[in-house]
Design a protein around this motif. Sequence first.
Motif, PDB file in Angstrom:
ATOM      1  N   GLU A  42     -43.291 -20.949  44.316  1.00 52.03           N
ATOM      2  CA  GLU A  42     -42.021 -21.076  45.042  1.00 52.03           C
ATOM      3  C   GLU A  42     -41.271 -22.340  44.624  1.00 52.03           C
ATOM      4  N   ALA A  43     -41.982 -23.452  44.434  1.00 51.94           N
ATOM      5  CA  ALA A  43     -41.334 -24.693  43.994  1.00 51.94           C
ATOM      6  C   ALA A  43     -40.717 -24.518  42.612  1.00 51.94           C
ATOM      7  N   ALA A  44     -41.444 -23.810  41.698  1.00 46.23           N
ATOM      8  CA  ALA A  44     -40.898 -23.586  40.359  1.00 46.23           C
ATOM      9  C   ALA A  44     -39.658 -22.714  40.416  1.00 46.23           C
ATOM     10  N   ALA A  45     -39.674 -21.681  41.261  1.00 44.36           N
ATOM     11  CA  ALA A  45     -38.503 -20.804  41.390  1.00 44.36           C
ATOM     12  C   ALA A  45     -37.290 -21.578  41.892  1.00 44.36           C
ATOM     13  N   LYS A  46     -37.494 -22.489  42.843  1.00 39.59           N
ATOM     14  CA  LYS A  46     -36.377 -23.282  43.364  1.00 39.59           C
ATOM     15  C   LYS A  46     -35.787 -24.179  42.284  1.00 39.59           C
ATOM     16  N   ARG A  47     -36.629 -24.782  41.480  1.00 37.04           N
ATOM     17  CA  ARG A  47     -36.125 -25.681  40.440  1.00 37.04           C
ATOM     18  C   ARG A  47     -35.392 -24.906  39.348  1.00 37.04           C
ATOM     19  N   LEU A  48     -35.895 -23.702  39.016  1.00 37.50           N
ATOM     20  CA  LEU A  48     -35.186 -22.877  38.043  1.00 37.50           C
ATOM     21  C   LEU A  48     -33.833 -22.432  38.577  1.00 37.50           C
ATOM     22  N   HIS A  49     -33.801 -22.133  39.855  1.00 36.07           N
ATOM     23  CA  HIS A  49     -32.534 -21.722  40.458  1.00 36.07           C
ATOM     24  C   HIS A  49     -31.526 -22.874  40.432  1.00 36.07           C
ATOM     25  N   ARG A  50     -31.999 -24.113  40.718  1.00 33.88           N
ATOM     26  CA  ARG A  50     -31.098 -25.261  40.649  1.00 33.88           C
ATOM     27  C   ARG A  50     -30.638 -25.530  39.220  1.00 33.88           C
ATOM     28  N   ALA A  51     -31.456 -25.157  38.235  1.00 32.75           N
ATOM     29  CA  ALA A  51     -31.079 -25.344  36.836  1.00 32.75           C
ATOM     30  C   ALA A  51     -30.163 -24.242  36.319  1.00 32.75           C
ATOM     31  N   ILE A  78     -33.263 -15.991  38.766  1.00 37.32           N
ATOM     32  CA  ILE A  78     -34.608 -15.458  38.960  1.00 37.32           C
ATOM     33  C   ILE A  78     -34.553 -14.415  40.068  1.00 37.32           C
ATOM     34  N   ALA A  79     -35.094 -13.244  39.777  1.00 44.06           N
ATOM     35  CA  ALA A  79     -35.133 -12.194  40.793  1.00 44.06           C
ATOM     36  C   ALA A  79     -36.155 -12.557  41.863  1.00 44.06           C
ATOM     37  N   PRO A  80     -35.912 -12.139  43.118  1.00 45.96           N
ATOM     38  CA  PRO A  80     -36.864 -12.439  44.198  1.00 45.96           C
ATOM     39  C   PRO A  80     -38.248 -11.865  43.876  1.00 45.96           C
ATOM     40  N   ASN A  81     -39.273 -12.621  44.267  1.00 43.15           N
ATOM     41  CA  ASN A  81     -40.670 -12.203  44.128  1.00 43.15           C
ATOM     42  C   ASN A  81     -41.080 -11.992  42.665  1.00 43.15           C
ATOM     43  N   SER A  82     -40.428 -12.702  41.743  1.00 42.72           N
ATOM     44  CA  SER A  82     -40.796 -12.580  40.332  1.00 42.72           C
ATOM     45  C   SER A  82     -42.118 -13.287  40.076  1.00 42.72           C
ATOM     46  N   PRO A  83     -43.001 -12.699  39.262  1.00 41.14           N
ATOM     47  CA  PRO A  83     -44.236 -13.388  38.867  1.00 41.14           C
ATOM     48  C   PRO A  83     -43.931 -14.450  37.812  1.00 41.14           C
ATOM     49  N   PRO A  84     -44.891 -15.335  37.522  1.00 39.47           N
ATOM     50  CA  PRO A  84     -44.635 -16.405  36.554  1.00 39.47           C
ATOM     51  C   PRO A  84     -44.204 -15.899  35.179  1.00 39.47           C
TER      52      PRO A  84
END
Length: 674
Positions: free
Chosen positions: A598-607, A611-617
């Motif tokens: 979840e932390a990685a998804a948030k940082r990618l979104h800020r960048a 990212i689609a919801p519930n995406s795997p790594p």
Amino acid sequence: MFNQLRNHLARLPRDSRDTLFLLVVIAWVVLPQVGNLPLWCSGLAAGVLLWRGWLAVTVQPLPSRWWLLVLLVLTVAATLFTHKTLLGRDAGVTLVVVLLALKTLELRARRDAFVVFFLSFFTMLTNFFFSQSLLTAAAMLVALLGLLTALVNALMPVGKQPLLQAAYTAGWMALLGAPIMAVLFVLFPRMAPLWGVPGDAMSGRSGLSASMQVGNIASLALDDSIAMRVRFEGAAPRQSDLYFRGPVLSTFDGRDWRPLRSGFPARMQPPANLQVQGPPVKYQVTLEPNNRPWLLVLDATPTPPALSGFAATMTPELQWLVDRPIADLVRYTAQSYPDFRHGPPRQMAGLQDYVELPAGFNPRTLQLAADLRRDPRYTGADSAQLVAAVLERLRTGGYTYTLDPGVYGQHTADEFWFDRKEGFCEHIASSFVILMRALDVPARIVTGYQGGEQNAVDGFHVVRQSDAHAWAEVWLASRGWVRVDPTSAVAPGRIGALQRLQAPRGVIAEALLGNVNPALALNLRAMWDAVNNGWNQRILNYTQGKQLNLLKNIGFDAPSWEDLIYLLIGIVVLASLSGAAWTLWERSRKDPWLRLLEAAAKRLHRAGINIAPNSPPRAMAEQLARQAGPHDPSALAVRDWLLRLEAQRYAPPGTTSTRLATLKRELNQLVWPT
């Protein structure tokens, strides 16, 4: 032009932008100190900060350390020359400001930045050495948030992280720390003299003085700053009875009035002999710092005002003094009696001090006294009748009360009675007392404050420096000393109706306030006074006595400062255990692996990576490669981390916690694509 400046700043390297922001915060920290620093120190600090800002904007190299060494030696010498020492409050603050400014010229590495941060925090605290007002506290709160923002920004990974994100983090940190600060403020023991720093200790601004020089001031500029606040129990006395007694001046050398310098032994000098009757007036005074050992109380106060930490004594002139100057805001309660008598009821040798006049001064006033004595209307007149005659002359002789009387010459009383016929209360009181003494009526000058106004917001009676006043006391047989205010004969509204003269406004003040509704201005001032008074009463006046009363209210029978420490430790331990329990509970609610994802998804979104919801790594890594490109080094590092996170999900048991801790540490060190 503003857009051009913003675009230019946006094109600067991050180091330059961060440096400019830090310099602005430092300037904000130092700005309130300008009035307390030597002129050369303020100029040096401003020049160095501007120089450092220019170097950051133009991306120029910093000066060599030899330049810094030369500047340091010169500034230390200038500090020693200015303050005659390198120790003490004033010299210490000067050196701290100089060191902070010079340190910005060697701001090369993160280590240097930390030194600048800590020096800035300390400089911020030094503002409270000189003032603990509400405005100072508000300015330093802004400075604290700015310094925390700069500190968080310096710890962020390299890249163009938005400054707003650092400000958000800093604000959240300050908000989390606020309850801790509140608990420390309430419970940390106040142990004098360790607690607190004298405010305005070397810069008293009282409207009163230990002496009164008549005639050398061409015009009097009213100071509307607050001298004290008074809260009466029950109804307040009449405006004409609000005489707050200060220094009594009885010795005159032709120009200066000073406290009594008697040639008589103490047993022959007039005693206080205070006799009170009738109901008392009870009130509480909050006195602003004035660096004077005077307690301002209403006439007359037979018992010492209740003031913790001070020893109060009353002089034979009914003035209350304490054993050291009032260098901090203090609050005391007093009980005064409007109906009183004091002084000897019969003539005594010591009263001769109050009829003495210097030779060679005011000959026309002396002649006026002789003429009054020969006037058939006053043949056989007693002292009270002579006082009434002089007051009648003031009422009917064309005398005026003004703030702009001009400079008087050698014979101040002569000029007032016969030439100018105008002046403020000092001229009027001095001329009256000189004439009384020429008539062989013992008289003296009393200084203090008269009047004030009630604040409709909080109910406190506000006495300002502009309410400083001088009046007279004459000695009458069988009555003792009697107050006579000659200004009331010239300008009755000054005493009884709160009619104050207004000093002329300057051009700027006229432009700013000329079109403001007077009623609105008064209401705004009343609201500000009430807010400032609340700060004084609840924050600055939170003493050890109030702390101990708080402990009594929560069940302690005989509280002491040791009980405060035990209670403070107990609260800190309880808060720490609660925080640890909450952290463990939160971790138990969510899988640590999912928290990292979840932390990685948030940082990618800020960048800016969609990212689609519930995406795997692996899906996140593929989306990152499509948007950032296959050759972006920061994107490659993040993709590698995401693939290792996915692999960790299927790792053998027993190594999960160690590998997750490593991944979490790497997550905080990654540089994210922009």
